[in-house]
Design a protein around this motif. Sequence first.
Motif, PDB file in Angstrom:
ATOM      1  N   VAL A 177       0.850  -1.204   0.000  1.00 40.25           N
ATOM      2  CA  VAL A 177       0.000   0.000   0.000  1.00 40.25           C
ATOM      3  C   VAL A 177       0.880   1.246   0.000  1.00 40.25           C
ATOM      4  O   VAL A 177       0.668   2.167  -0.800  1.00 40.25           O
ATOM      5  N   ASN A 178       1.900   1.256   0.850  1.00 39.00           N
ATOM      6  CA  ASN A 178       2.753   2.444   0.933  1.00 39.00           C
ATOM      7  C   ASN A 178       3.540   2.661  -0.357  1.00 39.00           C
ATOM      8  O   ASN A 178       3.716   3.794  -0.798  1.00 39.00           O
ATOM      9  N   ALA A 179       3.967   1.559  -0.977  1.00 39.75           N
ATOM     10  CA  ALA A 179       4.732   1.689  -2.226  1.00 39.75           C
ATOM     11  C   ALA A 179       3.847   2.248  -3.350  1.00 39.75           C
ATOM     12  O   ALA A 179       4.340   2.855  -4.289  1.00 39.75           O
ATOM     13  N   SER A 180       2.538   2.048  -3.237  1.00 42.33           N
ATOM     14  CA  SER A 180       1.638   2.507  -4.315  1.00 42.33           C
ATOM     15  C   SER A 180       1.478   4.025  -4.304  1.00 42.33           C
ATOM     16  O   SER A 180       1.071   4.617  -5.290  1.00 42.33           O
ATOM     17  N   GLY A 181       1.739   4.658  -3.165  1.00 43.16           N
ATOM     18  CA  GLY A 181       1.576   6.105  -3.044  1.00 43.16           C
ATOM     19  C   GLY A 181       0.115   6.534  -3.014  1.00 43.16           C
ATOM     20  O   GLY A 181      -0.212   7.694  -3.294  1.00 43.16           O
ATOM     21  N   ALA A 182      -0.796   5.605  -2.649  1.00 41.93           N
ATOM     22  CA  ALA A 182      -2.231   5.933  -2.650  1.00 41.93           C
ATOM     23  C   ALA A 182      -2.565   7.019  -1.624  1.00 41.93           C
ATOM     24  O   ALA A 182      -1.910   7.121  -0.580  1.00 41.93           O
ATOM     25  N   ASP A 183      -3.593   7.821  -1.954  1.00 37.63           N
ATOM     26  CA  ASP A 183      -4.106   8.799  -0.995  1.00 37.63           C
ATOM     27  C   ASP A 183      -5.160   8.161  -0.093  1.00 37.63           C
ATOM     28  O   ASP A 183      -5.274   8.501   1.080  1.00 37.63           O
ATOM     29  N   ALA A 206       0.938   5.108   4.959  1.00 40.55           N
ATOM     30  CA  ALA A 206       1.290   6.419   4.397  1.00 40.55           C
ATOM     31  C   ALA A 206       0.111   7.070   3.673  1.00 40.55           C
ATOM     32  O   ALA A 206       0.270   8.128   3.086  1.00 40.55           O
ATOM     33  N   VAL A 207      -1.066   6.437   3.703  1.00 45.35           N
ATOM     34  CA  VAL A 207      -2.241   7.046   3.054  1.00 45.35           C
ATOM     35  C   VAL A 207      -2.811   8.144   3.959  1.00 45.35           C
ATOM     36  O   VAL A 207      -2.564   8.143   5.164  1.00 45.35           O
ATOM     37  N   SER A 208      -3.587   9.066   3.371  1.00 47.24           N
ATOM     38  CA  SER A 208      -4.203  10.115   4.193  1.00 47.24           C
ATOM     39  C   SER A 208      -5.520   9.653   4.806  1.00 47.24           C
ATOM     40  O   SER A 208      -5.943  10.160   5.844  1.00 47.24           O
ATOM     41  N   VAL A 209      -6.188   8.717   4.121  1.00 47.29           N
ATOM     42  CA  VAL A 209      -7.497   8.249   4.588  1.00 47.29           C
ATOM     43  C   VAL A 209      -7.572   6.736   4.423  1.00 47.29           C
ATOM     44  O   VAL A 209      -7.187   6.210   3.376  1.00 47.29           O
ATOM     45  N   ALA A 210      -8.079   6.053   5.449  1.00 42.77           N
ATOM     46  CA  ALA A 210      -8.344   4.616   5.330  1.00 42.77           C
ATOM     47  C   ALA A 210      -9.770   4.377   5.810  1.00 42.77           C
ATOM     48  O   ALA A 210     -10.179   4.885   6.853  1.00 42.77           O
TER      49      ALA A 210
END
Length: 275
Positions: A177-183, A206-210
């Motif tokens: 997930v972190n490697a994907s750079g998702a928001d 590292a996402v802003s919203v989960a």
Amino acid sequence: MIVFLLNIMNTPFALSKTDTRLHVLGVPLDPATFASMLELIAGWIAAGDRTHQQDHHICHQICTVSPEFVMIAQQNPAFMRVLQEADLCVADGVGLLFAARYLGRPLPERVTGSDGVPLIAQRAAREGWSLYLLGAAPGIAEQAAARLIEQNPGLQIVGTYAGSPAPEEEDAIIERVNASGADILLVAYGAPRQDEWIARNRERLAVSVAMGVGGTFDFVAGVVPRAPRWMQRLALEWLFRLIRQPWRWRRMLRLPRFVWAVIRYRERAIFYPSP
Ligand code: UDP
């Protein structure tokens, strides 16, 4: 049950009236709408973009609370804490709208994961937010992603993965997930596991919203049909799910238990008000 239904039509008193969080049997509920949820997400992503460089990142958690969540939380203090510490708890379940009204604090609208995710995807395509779809049976997140992209050209879905909520898979999933750079990370492992999974891993995501989204990918992919709108409007979505997925009956016993618990909760509040 009848008293409950009659009372929601005509709430005779108010416990308190503010536009802040209310609690139903200890579980927080925010008076959110789809529009206000999208605005919050926009703010969190904008703040995340600003703080990324400063290594001060916060992953905000959204829970789509249903009466089932509330009843699970009564028996599971860890799950109760997850809900209490989430940044946004929306009412995904008509029973909660009834309960809130019965407790004198009506909520503006039902904010479901299954309607919310397509709206998030629509806004994401416009704003350039990227999504990661985690969970559901193998292949389903991919199908849901394809549908969302078809409906919203230009939408960036930077990853899909079924995986599982098992702790031994956690490190590898976080890395993906972190490697994907998702928001935004959407997690479909069902409650309470999806929400507990997010809460335990918030610090290192590292996402802003989960957001925990339950069976949403199955609906979006079209492998499980959603109740028709008329049934949703008549507060009968639960009946549709029971007919289509009868093995849910045991889980759904939580619904009448919820109604009864809310009635007792209000009685206690009237006759034994806290000082
Ligand atoms: N799920 C999963 N792994 C698990 C448990 C559940 O991927 O270990 C998925 C399941 O395939 C479904 C979703 O989680 O897509 C939750 O579904 P459910 O209908 O239970 O959620 P609800 O909408 O009732 O919250």
